[in-house]
Design a protein around this motif. Structure first.
Motif, PDB file in Angstrom:
ATOM      1  N   MET A  75     131.598   9.988  37.451  1.00 12.97           N
ATOM      2  CA  MET A  75     130.254   9.841  36.895  1.00 12.97           C
ATOM      3  C   MET A  75     130.245   8.737  35.838  1.00 12.97           C
ATOM      4  SD  MET A  75     127.788  12.621  35.033  1.00 12.97           S
ATOM      5  CE  MET A  75     128.880  13.231  33.753  1.00 12.97           C
ATOM      6  N   VAL A  90     120.534  13.439  33.210  1.00 13.86           N
ATOM      7  CA  VAL A  90     120.869  12.077  33.669  1.00 13.86           C
ATOM      8  C   VAL A  90     121.479  12.055  35.068  1.00 13.86           C
ATOM      9  CG1 VAL A  90     123.206  11.860  32.771  1.00 13.86           C
ATOM     10  CG2 VAL A  90     121.662   9.896  32.727  1.00 13.86           C
ATOM     11  N   PHE A 143     131.467   6.034  30.223  1.00 20.73           N
ATOM     12  CA  PHE A 143     130.213   6.077  29.471  1.00 20.73           C
ATOM     13  C   PHE A 143     130.069   4.820  28.614  1.00 20.73           C
ATOM     14  CE2 PHE A 143     131.055  10.570  30.157  1.00 20.73           C
ATOM     15  CZ  PHE A 143     129.787  11.049  30.482  1.00 20.73           C
ATOM     16  N   ILE A 164     123.996   5.111  28.506  1.00 21.90           N
ATOM     17  CA  ILE A 164     123.027   5.833  27.685  1.00 21.90           C
ATOM     18  C   ILE A 164     122.548   4.901  26.570  1.00 21.90           C
ATOM     19  CG2 ILE A 164     122.625   7.932  26.307  1.00 21.90           C
ATOM     20  CD1 ILE A 164     123.869   8.653  28.995  1.00 21.90           C
ATOM     21  N   LYS A 176     127.855   6.497  33.318  1.00 23.85           N
ATOM     22  CA  LYS A 176     126.501   6.541  32.764  1.00 23.85           C
ATOM     23  C   LYS A 176     126.333   5.575  31.593  1.00 23.85           C
ATOM     24  CE  LYS A 176     125.106   9.839  35.458  1.00 23.85           C
ATOM     25  NZ  LYS A 176     124.320   9.481  36.615  1.00 23.85           N
ATOM     26  N   ASP A 206     120.882   4.394  32.464  1.00 24.35           N
ATOM     27  CA  ASP A 206     120.533   5.572  33.263  1.00 24.35           C
ATOM     28  C   ASP A 206     119.579   6.450  32.471  1.00 24.35           C
ATOM     29  OD1 ASP A 206     122.454   5.441  35.652  1.00 24.35           O
ATOM     30  OD2 ASP A 206     123.756   5.040  33.926  1.00 24.35           O
TER      31      ASP A 206
END
Ligand SMILES: Nc1ncnc2c1ncn2[C@@H]1O[C@H](COP(=O)(O)OP(=O)(O)O)[C@@H](O)[C@H]1O
Ligand SMILES: [Mg+2]
Length: 218
Positions: A1, A218, A88, A5, A3, A109
């Motif tokens: 995953m 998310v 991340f 942010i 992402k 995202d």
């Protein structure tokens, strides 16, 4: 995953930098046994609050510092490139309608928007709704979540008004988590820690909830 942010808002002083560091620390502690190397912090605010927090962390604490870049201008492409190297990216943008904020909205995202619960603060969301709509022309999947930060601990009234008002904005997801105004936030930030590394279990558990809720959105 993987992402990206973005912590953004056109207003300063709502807790963007504080949220960025606390989420970074919370992700490291809760998902990576305290290791920070999969989480890139991006300071896109010329004031450099996040970058300096990380430098103080390196100099003054025993905790691992984060990979951290200062970026400016159209940062969209740089973010897309960097996410290949991390799980991340947390971007802290300036407290105004900046080029960096708008550009980051094209690759993020999730945009997380802290707001205080006052009427004057909540009214500013109207402008943000327009900015979000524009960004969605280019980044359809952009999710935008608002949460109430620095809520008074002694009353529920302000929180309820805020929740009522926020119903007017279907562009935004309203987070259930409310982050209260707690001294631990100011103190831990000052010493280059996150609340996960501090001595206030309530502050820590609120950030923990915010992180879980954020990851479910998310
Ligand atoms: N939940 C909170 N409780 C107490 N103080 C907070 C909280 N969130 C932010 N602050 C404090 O409010 C001030 C502004 O926060 P900051 O993260 O720098 O805002 P921004 O980046 O949006 O300008 C800082 O002094 C910060 O420590
Ligand atoms: Mg800031």
């Amino acid at each position: 995953m993987k992402k990206i942010i973005l912590v953004g808002h056109r207003k300063g002083g709502v807790g963007k930098s504080n949220t960025a560091v606390n989420l970074g620390v919370a992700i490291a502690k809760e998902y990576y046994q305290g290791h920070t190397d999969r989480i890139l912090l991006v300071d896109a605010d010329p004031q450099g609050t996040l970058y300096r927090w990380n430098q103080r962390r390196m100099a003054d604490t025993e905790e691992q510092e984060f990979p951290c870049n200062r970026l400016e201008g159209n940062i969209n492409k740089q973010l897309k490139r960097e996410i290949e190297n991390y799980d991340f990216i947390i971007v802290d943008a300036a407290g105004r309608d900046s080029r960096e904020m708008r550009s980051a909205m094209l690759s993020a995202d999730l945009m997380l928007m802290p707001t205080k619960a006052s009427h004057a603060d909540l009214e500013l969301l109207e402008h943000m709704a327009e900015t979000v709509e524009n960004a969605r022309d280019f980044n359809e999947g952009l999710k935008v979540a608002v949460f109430i930060n620095m809520a008074p601990t002694n009353t529920q009234a302000e929180r309820l008004t805020a929740k009522q008002l926020l119903k007017e904005y279907p562009e935004f997801v309203l987070m259930k988590t409310v982050v209260a105004d707690r001294k631990a936030h100011r103190d831990s930030f000052h010493h280059a820690y996150g609340v996960h590394e501090w001595k206030d279990s309530k502050a820590k558990s609120e950030i923990s909830c915010l992180l879980k809720e954020m990851l479910s959105v998310v």
